[in-house]
Scaffold this motif. Structure first.
Motif, PDB file in Angstrom:
ATOM      1  N   SER A   2     -13.341 129.290 -53.017  1.00 44.54           N
ATOM      2  CA  SER A   2     -13.620 127.608 -53.002  1.00 44.54           C
ATOM      3  C   SER A   2     -13.877 127.190 -54.417  1.00 44.54           C
ATOM      4  O   SER A   2     -14.802 128.046 -55.393  1.00 44.54           O
ATOM      5  N   ARG A   4     -16.753 125.237 -56.585  1.00 43.37           N
ATOM      6  CA  ARG A   4     -18.127 125.182 -56.698  1.00 43.37           C
ATOM      7  C   ARG A   4     -18.384 123.616 -56.505  1.00 43.37           C
ATOM      8  O   ARG A   4     -17.943 122.945 -57.245  1.00 43.37           O
ATOM      9  N   PRO A   5     -19.081 123.310 -55.341  1.00 42.77           N
ATOM     10  CA  PRO A   5     -19.491 121.952 -55.197  1.00 42.77           C
ATOM     11  C   PRO A   5     -20.589 121.256 -56.138  1.00 42.77           C
ATOM     12  O   PRO A   5     -21.192 122.259 -56.832  1.00 42.77           O
ATOM     13  N   ASN A   6     -20.747 120.130 -56.388  1.00 40.57           N
ATOM     14  CA  ASN A   6     -21.590 119.472 -57.209  1.00 40.57           C
ATOM     15  C   ASN A   6     -23.041 119.779 -56.708  1.00 40.57           C
ATOM     16  O   ASN A   6     -23.389 119.396 -55.500  1.00 40.57           O
ATOM     17  N   GLU A   7     -23.867 120.523 -57.246  1.00 39.89           N
ATOM     18  CA  GLU A   7     -25.116 121.002 -56.973  1.00 39.89           C
ATOM     19  C   GLU A   7     -25.991 119.909 -56.647  1.00 39.89           C
ATOM     20  O   GLU A   7     -26.693 119.913 -55.565  1.00 39.89           O
ATOM     21  N   LEU A  10     -24.854 117.920 -53.603  1.00 44.57           N
ATOM     22  CA  LEU A  10     -25.301 118.700 -52.310  1.00 44.57           C
ATOM     23  C   LEU A  10     -26.398 118.811 -52.218  1.00 44.57           C
ATOM     24  O   LEU A  10     -27.187 118.489 -50.843  1.00 44.57           O
ATOM     25  N   HIS A  61     -20.723 119.416 -44.766  1.00 50.07           N
ATOM     26  CA  HIS A  61     -21.990 120.031 -45.668  1.00 50.07           C
ATOM     27  C   HIS A  61     -21.627 121.559 -45.373  1.00 50.07           C
ATOM     28  O   HIS A  61     -22.077 122.296 -46.206  1.00 50.07           O
ATOM     29  N   ASP A  64     -19.489 122.725 -47.815  1.00 48.91           N
ATOM     30  CA  ASP A  64     -20.028 122.680 -49.276  1.00 48.91           C
ATOM     31  C   ASP A  64     -20.751 123.964 -49.320  1.00 48.91           C
ATOM     32  O   ASP A  64     -20.784 124.423 -50.190  1.00 48.91           O
ATOM     33  N   TRP A  68     -20.580 126.840 -52.108  1.00 53.79           N
ATOM     34  CA  TRP A  68     -21.739 127.125 -53.019  1.00 53.79           C
ATOM     35  C   TRP A  68     -22.072 128.513 -53.019  1.00 53.79           C
ATOM     36  O   TRP A  68     -22.280 129.186 -53.950  1.00 53.79           O
TER      37      TRP A  68
END
Length: 107
Positions: A2, A4-7, A10, A61, A64, A68
């Motif tokens: 996946s 990486r989501p915007n930390e 998140l 979430h 996400d 992460w």
């Protein structure tokens, strides 16, 4: 794998969604850490509170957080991050928990 989501997003989203699971002190520290860019710390602390309070992450979430975790699991510093906070198995446990909550049977 996946993306990486915007930390930062998140971290803010998790605090917004689960602020009532945090103690006043945890909320105060979450906002301080958000302000100084310590997003990994915020995510870790919110997830710890979610586990402690036996809450459920929303499906977006959860996805996400799974992405992460997957991204961190690929890096050497992942072991140091998990070990530093005395929770060497928390991320593995979170992966299993997220999959169970979403009904996924993926390994």
């Amino acid at each position: 794998m996946s993306k990486r989501p915007n930390e930062a997003e998140l971290a803010w989203d998790l605090v917004d969604e689960h602020r009532d699971a945090l103690t006043q002190g945890e909320r105060d520290m979450a906002y301080v850490n958000l302000g100084v860019g310590e997003f990994t710390t915020v995510i870790r602390d919110v997830l710890g509170a979610v586990l402690r309070e036996q809450r459920t992450l929303s499906a977006p979430h959860a996805a996400d957080v799974q992405a992460w975790i997957d991204c961190y699991a690929l890096h050497d510093e992942f072991r140091a991050l998990a070990g530093e906070f005395g929770r060497p198995r928390v991320f593995l446990w979170l992966r299993v928990w997220i999959r169970l909550r979403l009904g996924s049977t993926d390994p």
